[in-house]
Enzyme design. Structure first.
Site, short mmCIF file in Angstrom:
data_model
loop_
_atom_site.label_atom_id
_atom_site.label_comp_id
_atom_site.label_asym_id
_atom_site.label_seq_id
_atom_site.Cartn_x
_atom_site.Cartn_y
_atom_site.Cartn_z
N LYS A 1 73.83 89.16 16.65
CA LYS A 1 73.29 89.84 15.47
C LYS A 1 71.79 90.14 15.69
O LYS A 1 71.17 89.57 16.61
CB LYS A 1 73.49 88.97 14.23
CG LYS A 1 72.82 87.62 14.29
CD LYS A 1 73.17 86.76 13.08
CE LYS A 1 72.64 85.35 13.25
NZ LYS A 1 72.23 84.72 12.03
N ARG B 1 74.56 78.63 1.01
CA ARG B 1 74.39 80.05 1.29
C ARG B 1 75.71 80.74 0.98
O ARG B 1 76.04 80.91 -0.17
CB ARG B 1 73.94 80.20 2.76
CG ARG B 1 73.33 81.51 3.10
CD ARG B 1 72.63 81.51 4.46
NE ARG B 1 73.53 81.30 5.59
CZ ARG B 1 73.15 81.36 6.87
NH1 ARG B 1 71.89 81.59 7.18
NH2 ARG B 1 74.01 81.17 7.85
N HIS C 1 78.75 76.10 8.26
CA HIS C 1 77.48 76.20 9.00
C HIS C 1 76.59 75.03 8.60
O HIS C 1 76.43 74.74 7.41
CB HIS C 1 76.81 77.54 8.64
CG HIS C 1 75.65 77.88 9.52
ND1 HIS C 1 75.74 77.97 10.89
CD2 HIS C 1 74.35 78.18 9.22
CE1 HIS C 1 74.55 78.31 11.39
NE2 HIS C 1 73.70 78.43 10.40
N ARG D 1 79.47 78.83 18.05
CA ARG D 1 78.75 80.09 17.86
C ARG D 1 77.34 79.93 18.46
O ARG D 1 76.47 79.31 17.87
CB ARG D 1 78.67 80.41 16.36
CG ARG D 1 80.03 80.41 15.67
CD ARG D 1 79.90 80.85 14.21
NE ARG D 1 79.03 80.00 13.42
CZ ARG D 1 79.42 78.96 12.68
NH1 ARG D 1 80.70 78.63 12.61
NH2 ARG D 1 78.54 78.26 12.00
N TYR E 1 39.40 96.54 12.61
CA TYR E 1 39.30 96.71 11.16
C TYR E 1 38.62 95.49 10.51
O TYR E 1 38.93 94.35 10.87
CB TYR E 1 40.70 96.85 10.55
CG TYR E 1 41.36 98.17 10.87
CD1 TYR E 1 40.80 99.37 10.46
CD2 TYR E 1 42.55 98.19 11.59
CE1 TYR E 1 41.42 100.58 10.76
CE2 TYR E 1 43.18 99.40 11.89
CZ TYR E 1 42.61 100.59 11.47
OH TYR E 1 43.22 101.77 11.76
N CYS F 1 45.92 95.76 15.05
CA CYS F 1 46.17 97.03 14.35
C CYS F 1 47.66 97.36 14.44
O CYS F 1 48.44 96.62 15.03
CB CYS F 1 45.37 98.16 15.01
SG CYS F 1 43.63 97.76 15.25
N ASP G 1 49.17 99.63 16.17
CA ASP G 1 49.66 99.99 17.51
C ASP G 1 48.83 99.39 18.64
O ASP G 1 49.13 99.62 19.81
CB ASP G 1 49.62 101.52 17.67
CG ASP G 1 50.12 102.20 16.41
OD1 ASP G 1 51.29 102.00 16.08
OD2 ASP G 1 49.31 102.88 15.74
C1 LIG Z 1 76.64 81.43 10.70
C2 LIG Z 1 75.85 81.33 11.96
N1 LIG Z 1 76.43 80.82 13.05
C3 LIG Z 1 75.77 80.70 14.21
C4 LIG Z 1 74.46 81.11 14.34
C5 LIG Z 1 73.74 80.93 15.66
O1 LIG Z 1 72.80 79.91 15.55
P1 LIG Z 1 71.88 79.50 16.78
O2 LIG Z 1 71.05 80.69 17.08
O3 LIG Z 1 71.07 78.37 16.28
O4 LIG Z 1 72.77 79.13 17.90
C6 LIG Z 1 73.81 81.64 13.23
C7 LIG Z 1 72.41 82.05 13.35
O5 LIG Z 1 71.62 82.12 12.48
C8 LIG Z 1 74.53 81.76 12.00
O6 LIG Z 1 73.95 82.26 10.90
#
Ligand SMILES: Cc1ncc(COP(=O)(O)O)c(C=O)c1O
Length: 382
Positions: A40, A136, A166, A219, A265, A311, A313
């Site tokens: 993601k 969440r 999670h 994950r 700036y 800044c 850029d």
């Molecule tokens: C639901 C879920 N699973 C897994 C992950 C992966 O976590 P990590 O990057 O700590 O391995 C995330 C990351 O935010 C997540 O939101």
């Protein structure tokens, strides 16, 4: 490479490192554990497509993203591996997800009832999410979970493929809270008449800091990119992990300021004596945020402080001595015996490396290295 972009700031992503990290991590998993590569947010700033491909080649079997658009983007680019959307999806898009074989996270019985209207002939694969303490997304009520199972089971166009949760504190030394979450999760599993095929709970930290015997998938996000989830648990993570991302720029102007001259700036920086200042073509629009003022980068092999305000850029650094325009400056990465990590940037900015990585915007071109050579250059603007 020269023709692919026309700006002296770039990210390098070492795909060999990502693959080595996955192999390293998988050694410590129990046999047959499915690895979901969490790609993601543009693969935490590293690049959706290149990371997804490298991860799948290195043994990950699934991809995970936050939103349906990210999953559709991967499908559009030819990825056929199972993809799980970890975040919320509109019920109206259930048919679209099903048609593309994209798995959705579901956390309410009402959602399932609404989604039925939008399903055609394709089966929607569902991962039910349980909120065991993250507060969440997720079912909190076992009765509603049971109801969800019944509604899904009654409709042949839906299937419960997975159930997951999670952890809120997987990266902390104190395991008490995560243990409680795990117990709650295991209790939820008893609700199911038929146990879902995939049961997963652990992110990078959770996969190694707890007993994963009851789960068959993990994950992996941050660890796959070569970063340890938090300093608290660095000694317990598989090692070595190699950071995959480096960030470079070049000095586009080097000038001598006299004592009393100001920089940027607000004229917040005043040269105390005659000083060599270099201008770098990177700024907050690239994710090199204003808080970076005062941070040190590597000008060639020498530490140099960012002076004056960053800044949109550009930003300026104070050199230890005159250097040539065009000298490479390392903002993240290794030079000789010194290195700057995303962790260092995060510490400077009072945040975490996850955020520092994600902040690097699409405007910065990415160079991908594989087997030591440049495999691909990606310029979002081309
Ligand atoms: C639901 C879920 N699973 C897994 C992950 C992966 O976590 P990590 O990057 O700590 O391995 C995330 C990351 O935010 C997540 O939101």
């Amino acid at each position: 490479m020269i023709n692919e972009f026309h700006r002296d700031t770039w990210i390098e992503v070492d795909l060999d490192a990502i693959q080595a990290n996955i192999r390293q991590l998988s050694k410590r998993l129990k046999q047959n554990t499915v690895i979901m590569a969490v790609v993601k947010a543009n693969a935490y700033g590293h690049g959706y497509l290149e990371v997804a491909e490298a991860a799948l080649d290195a043994g990950a079997e699934w991809l995970a993203v936050a939103f349906l658009d990210e999953a559709l983007f991967l499908r559009k680019h030819g990825f056929t591996a199972p993809i799980l959307v970890l975040g919320a999806t509109r019920p109206d898009d259930a048919g679209l997800a099903a048609a593309h074989g994209i798995r959705l996270t579901v956390f309410s019985a009402d959602w399932i009832r609404s989604a039925r209207e939008f399903l055609k002939e394709d089966t929607l694969q569902i991962h039910l999410k349980i909120d065991t303490g993250m507060g969440r997304l997720g079912f909190t009520d076992l009765k509603e979970l049971k109801e969800a199972e019944t509604v899904i089971t009654d409709d042949s166009r839906m299937n419960i493929e997975g159930v997951f949760t999670h952890f809120a504190t997987a990266d902390e030394q104190d395991r008490t809270y995560a243990d409680q979450q795990q117990e709650r999760f295991l209790a939820c599993l008893d609700v199911f008449e038929k146990k879902p095929a995939m049961i997963h709970a652990s992110n990078s930290a959770g996969a190694f800091l707890r007993d994963n015997a009851a789960f068959n998938a993990v994950r992996f996000g941050i660890s796959m990119y070569g970063l340890v989830p938090s300093g608290d648990i660095s000694s317990e993570m598989p090692a070595p992990l190699t950071p995959a991302l480096s960030l470079y720029t070049k000095m586009v102007q080097v000038k001598k300021l006299k004592a009393g001259d100001k920089v940027s700036y607000g004229a917040t920086y005043t040269a105390e004596q005659d000083e060599w200042i270099a201008t770098l073509p990177i700024g907050y629009a690239d994710g090199w945020i204003r808080q970076m003022q005062g941070f040190e980068v590597l000008a060639g092999e020498y530490r140099a402080e960012i002076v004056g305000r960053v800044c949109m850029d550009q930003c300026m650094i104070r050199l230890p001595f005159e250097m040539k325009e065009g000298t490479v400056v390392t903002l993240v990465g290794n030079v000789s015996n010194d290195r700057i990590l995303l962790d260092d940037i995060a510490a400077h900015n009072g945040t975490i490396h996850y955020e520092s990585a994600c902040l690097l915007t699409a405007r910065v071109p990415r160079i991908y290295r594989k087997n030591g050579a440049i495999e691909k250059v990606f310029n979002h603007l081309k």
